[in-house]
Scaffold this motif. Sequence first.
Motif, PDB file in Angstrom:
ATOM      1  N   UNK A 181     -19.908  33.187 -11.938  1.00  0.00           N
ATOM      2  CA  UNK A 181     -19.088  31.989 -11.730  1.00  0.00           C
ATOM      3  C   UNK A 181     -20.038  30.846 -11.398  1.00  0.00           C
ATOM      4  N   UNK A 182     -19.992  29.778 -12.201  1.00  0.00           N
ATOM      5  CA  UNK A 182     -20.895  28.641 -12.034  1.00  0.00           C
ATOM      6  C   UNK A 182     -20.285  27.616 -11.081  1.00  0.00           C
ATOM      7  N   UNK A 183     -21.062  27.201 -10.071  1.00  0.00           N
ATOM      8  CA  UNK A 183     -20.624  26.189  -9.114  1.00  0.00           C
ATOM      9  C   UNK A 183     -21.511  24.953  -9.242  1.00  0.00           C
ATOM     10  N   UNK A 184     -21.320  23.996  -8.345  1.00  0.00           N
ATOM     11  CA  UNK A 184     -22.119  22.758  -8.359  1.00  0.00           C
ATOM     12  C   UNK A 184     -23.232  22.757  -7.328  1.00  0.00           C
ATOM     13  N   UNK A 185     -23.419  23.856  -6.621  1.00  0.00           N
ATOM     14  CA  UNK A 185     -24.417  23.899  -5.548  1.00  0.00           C
ATOM     15  C   UNK A 185     -24.962  25.317  -5.426  1.00  0.00           C
ATOM     16  N   UNK A 186     -26.171  25.455  -4.878  1.00  0.00           N
ATOM     17  CA  UNK A 186     -26.729  26.790  -4.660  1.00  0.00           C
ATOM     18  C   UNK A 186     -26.028  27.496  -3.507  1.00  0.00           C
ATOM     19  N   UNK A 187     -26.380  28.774  -3.332  1.00  0.00           N
ATOM     20  CA  UNK A 187     -25.769  29.601  -2.296  1.00  0.00           C
ATOM     21  C   UNK A 187     -26.792  29.990  -1.242  1.00  0.00           C
ATOM     22  N   UNK A 213     -16.189  33.075  -1.377  1.00  0.00           N
ATOM     23  CA  UNK A 213     -17.556  32.583  -1.456  1.00  0.00           C
ATOM     24  C   UNK A 213     -17.608  31.136  -0.979  1.00  0.00           C
ATOM     25  N   UNK A 214     -18.766  30.740  -0.461  1.00  0.00           N
ATOM     26  CA  UNK A 214     -18.950  29.358  -0.022  1.00  0.00           C
ATOM     27  C   UNK A 214     -20.341  28.911  -0.430  1.00  0.00           C
ATOM     28  N   UNK A 215     -20.410  27.868  -1.238  1.00  0.00           N
ATOM     29  CA  UNK A 215     -21.690  27.316  -1.674  1.00  0.00           C
ATOM     30  C   UNK A 215     -22.190  26.300  -0.652  1.00  0.00           C
ATOM     31  N   UNK A 257     -34.246  49.758  -9.980  1.00  0.00           N
ATOM     32  CA  UNK A 257     -33.774  48.787 -10.960  1.00  0.00           C
ATOM     33  C   UNK A 257     -33.902  47.382 -10.406  1.00  0.00           C
ATOM     34  N   UNK A 258     -33.794  46.391 -11.289  1.00  0.00           N
ATOM     35  CA  UNK A 258     -33.820  44.980 -10.887  1.00  0.00           C
ATOM     36  C   UNK A 258     -32.867  44.189 -11.771  1.00  0.00           C
ATOM     37  N   UNK A 259     -32.473  43.028 -11.261  1.00  0.00           N
ATOM     38  CA  UNK A 259     -31.725  42.060 -12.066  1.00  0.00           C
ATOM     39  C   UNK A 259     -32.351  40.689 -11.822  1.00  0.00           C
ATOM     40  N   UNK A 260     -32.617  39.952 -12.894  1.00  0.00           N
ATOM     41  CA  UNK A 260     -33.279  38.653 -12.767  1.00  0.00           C
ATOM     42  C   UNK A 260     -32.266  37.523 -12.857  1.00  0.00           C
ATOM     43  N   UNK A 261     -32.268  36.653 -11.842  1.00  0.00           N
ATOM     44  CA  UNK A 261     -31.468  35.434 -11.870  1.00  0.00           C
ATOM     45  C   UNK A 261     -32.348  34.283 -12.368  1.00  0.00           C
ATOM     46  N   UNK A 262     -31.810  33.068 -12.364  1.00  0.00           N
ATOM     47  CA  UNK A 262     -32.540  31.924 -12.906  1.00  0.00           C
ATOM     48  C   UNK A 262     -33.314  31.152 -11.841  1.00  0.00           C
ATOM     49  N   UNK A 263     -33.193  31.580 -10.583  1.00  0.00           N
ATOM     50  CA  UNK A 263     -33.897  30.907  -9.480  1.00  0.00           C
ATOM     51  C   UNK A 263     -33.969  31.885  -8.312  1.00  0.00           C
ATOM     52  N   UNK A 264     -34.574  31.470  -7.215  1.00  0.00           N
ATOM     53  CA  UNK A 264     -34.637  32.329  -6.046  1.00  0.00           C
ATOM     54  C   UNK A 264     -33.254  32.653  -5.508  1.00  0.00           C
ATOM     55  N   UNK A 283     -26.833  32.798  -6.079  1.00  0.00           N
ATOM     56  CA  UNK A 283     -28.228  32.410  -6.230  1.00  0.00           C
ATOM     57  C   UNK A 283     -28.470  30.920  -6.049  1.00  0.00           C
ATOM     58  N   UNK A 284     -29.751  30.549  -6.001  1.00  0.00           N
ATOM     59  CA  UNK A 284     -30.110  29.136  -5.959  1.00  0.00           C
ATOM     60  C   UNK A 284     -29.831  28.458  -7.293  1.00  0.00           C
ATOM     61  N   UNK A 285     -29.557  29.234  -8.323  1.00  0.00           N
ATOM     62  CA  UNK A 285     -29.239  28.686  -9.650  1.00  0.00           C
ATOM     63  C   UNK A 285     -27.772  28.278  -9.761  1.00  0.00           C
ATOM     64  N   UNK A 286     -27.067  28.258  -8.622  1.00  0.00           N
ATOM     65  CA  UNK A 286     -25.667  27.814  -8.531  1.00  0.00           C
ATOM     66  C   UNK A 286     -24.692  28.792  -9.173  1.00  0.00           C
ATOM     67  N   UNK A 287     -25.152  29.990  -9.429  1.00  0.00           N
ATOM     68  CA  UNK A 287     -24.298  31.013 -10.016  1.00  0.00           C
ATOM     69  C   UNK A 287     -23.994  32.100  -8.991  1.00  0.00           C
ATOM     70  N   UNK A 288     -22.733  32.530  -9.000  1.00  0.00           N
ATOM     71  CA  UNK A 288     -22.336  33.688  -8.209  1.00  0.00           C
ATOM     72  C   UNK A 288     -22.191  34.857  -9.176  1.00  0.00           C
ATOM     73  N   UNK A 289     -22.969  35.926  -8.919  1.00  0.00           N
ATOM     74  CA  UNK A 289     -23.080  37.022  -9.869  1.00  0.00           C
ATOM     75  C   UNK A 289     -22.275  38.245  -9.425  1.00  0.00           C
ATOM     76  N   UNK A 290     -21.655  38.889 -10.408  1.00  0.00           N
ATOM     77  CA  UNK A 290     -21.078  40.222 -10.243  1.00  0.00           C
ATOM     78  C   UNK A 290     -21.888  41.158 -11.121  1.00  0.00           C
ATOM     79  N   UNK A 291     -22.525  42.155 -10.511  1.00  0.00           N
ATOM     80  CA  UNK A 291     -23.422  43.066 -11.229  1.00  0.00           C
ATOM     81  C   UNK A 291     -22.811  44.461 -11.258  1.00  0.00           C
TER      82      UNK A 291
END
Length: 560
Positions: free
Chosen positions: A63-69, A83-85, A341-348, A365-373
Motif C-alpha cells: 500500500x503506497x502512502x505519502x510518507x515513510x514509516x 498503520x500510521x505513517x 531468506x530476505x526481501x528487498x525494499x526500495x529504501x531503508x 518502509x522509508x520508501x513510503x510503502x507498507x508491505x505484506x509478505x
Amino acid sequence: MVNYMRLLRSLLPMIALALALAPGLALAAGLAPGAWPMHQRDGRHTGQASSSGPTDPQLAWYFLTDAPFTAGAVIDAQGTLYISADDGIVRALHPQGHELWKRELKTAVHATPLLTDRGELLVAARNGVLYALATTDGVTKWSFATGSDLLASPAVASDGQIALPAESGELIILRPDGTEHQRHRSGGAIRSAPAVGADDVVYWGADNSIAYAGSLGGSLVWTSLLDAPITAGPVVAADGTVYFFTSKLWALDGANGGVRWQTDLGSRVLSTPALATDGTIYLTTEDGRVAAYTSAGSLRWTYQTGGSLRTSPIVGANALVYVSAGDSLVYVLGAAGNVVGTFKTLDGVWASPALGADGRLYVGGRDKRFYALREGGRDLGQSPPDRLGGDLLRDPATGKVYVLIDGARRHIPDPGTQLLLRLTSVSKAATPLELVRYPEGLPLPTLKTGSLVRSAHGPVYALQGSQRVWIASLAALIAGGYQWDQVQTVADRVMGSLPLEIEAGYLVKASGAEVYLIEGGKRRWITTGAVFAARGYRWDQVHFVSDADLGAIPLGDPIS
C-alpha cells in the motif's frame, strides 16, 4: 488398581468439561485479542508471534502512502491492519490491502499504536497528544494532551489502565476512559515503551540511566541505576527477570531491581529486543548487528547486516527471527543466526515488523510503502484441528516422512502407524527451505494392533485391526490381558484419526466444545455441564472423533 483409581480421581472431569464448553479466552484483559495488538505483541514485549512466518518472503501486496514509516503496524482478530505513517495519517487496511478508513492527525507519529479491548486504537503522537480512535471508523473517542513529545508506545494493564511514556520523563497513568489517574516522575526522557509484568507492575527506563518499576496504584516499587541512558527495553521474562538495554544488556530482578548480570554489547540498542520461548534474547544494535544471547548472558551468535538497526526483531512460532534493517532488507534468520531468506525494499526500513495470524509478515518502509509478505514456497496443507491430514513431507536426506501439525513437522515412525492414522496421501520431497519453515517436532507415537491409547481425559481403547475399540472399565482392561502402564496418551488429533464404531449410548465430541449423546441413530447436544453431571456422565466416557465422523450422524433434539 490403586494407581488407576488415583489417576481417575486426578482427572477432575467436570473441570475439564467446563473448560471444554467455555468460550476462547482473549490474550489478556485490557488488550484486544488479535495476532499483533501492540508493540512487540504483548505486554511483556516478548515479540513472540503465535503463527509461523515466511521462510522465503515474497510480495503479496503493498500500500503506497505519502510518507515513510517509523511506527510498526498492529493487527486485530479479524486481520485488519492499523498503520500510521510519519505524516500522521492513520489508516485501517483490509487484510487484502485496500483502505477501510483513514484519519489525519496533522502531526507526526513515530510510535506503534495499541489496540484495546474497548474497540480503541491508541496513537501516541509527536504533538504530545494520545488519541483514542474508534477502530470502526477512526473517529476520536477521546484524547489526552500531555504537553510533552511522545516518542514511545503506551502499554495497557489488565484493568484497562494505560501507561503513557513522555519525553518530559513522566510515566502518565490514565484510566480506560482517558482521564488522568496519576504520574510517575523520572529524571530523564522516556524513549522506549514501558512493559507490564506480573500483578500489573510497570517497568520503564529513562535517559537519566535509571530503570524503574512502579505500581498502577501510585508508588514506585524500585529503581536501579545503570551505566548510561536507557535506549531500549524493557522486556519481561517468564521467570520475572526484566531486561534493560544501553550499550550493555542488563538482567534485573523484577522483584527488587537487583542486577543479576550484565554483558557489554559494544553498541547501543535502539529498539525493544525479542524474547524466545527458550529464553533466548534477540537484539539489534546501532552498528547493524543482530545478536542472540542466552538467559545467562552468553553470546550465542551475531550477524552483521549492511546498515544501522533501529527496529525490534520478532520471533515466529517456527523459531525464525525477523528483522527489518537500514540496508533496505527484511531478514529471515534461523535459530543459529543463518540467513534463511530476505526481501528487498526500495529504501531503508526503520519500522519494526509484525506477524499476522495468516503467517504474513507486515512492515512499512522509508520508501513510503507498507508491505505484506507471504511465503514464497509451496502452499502445503497442514493437519486440521480434529485429525491428522494434509500434505506429507519426506526428507530426501533421511527418507523420514512427516505430517504437518501447527507449523511443525512430526515424524511418522513406520508405515503401519501411517495406515492406522489414515495418512494415505503420497509424500512430497521437502525442499531445504521447507525443512526450515516447518521445524521438526516430537514424533508421532508408534501404533499397531494391540496398542492401548487414550486422550488426555478420555476413555481407553485397544487398536484391533483398523479400528479402536473402547475398553469400558478397569476390569475389562485386565480381562483383556492388558496392563495400565501399556496405555499411551495421544493428542486429540491422533485420536480423531483412528476410526471408532460409534454405538448407541456413546458420548462423543469433535473439535468443537459441544458434547453429544448418541441416541436413536442421532446425536443429541448436552447443552450444559449441569445436565451432563445430573445424568451421571463422566468426562472419561467422552469419545473424541473427527468432525467428519461426527457430522455424518444426523442431529437430534438437544438435551437440556
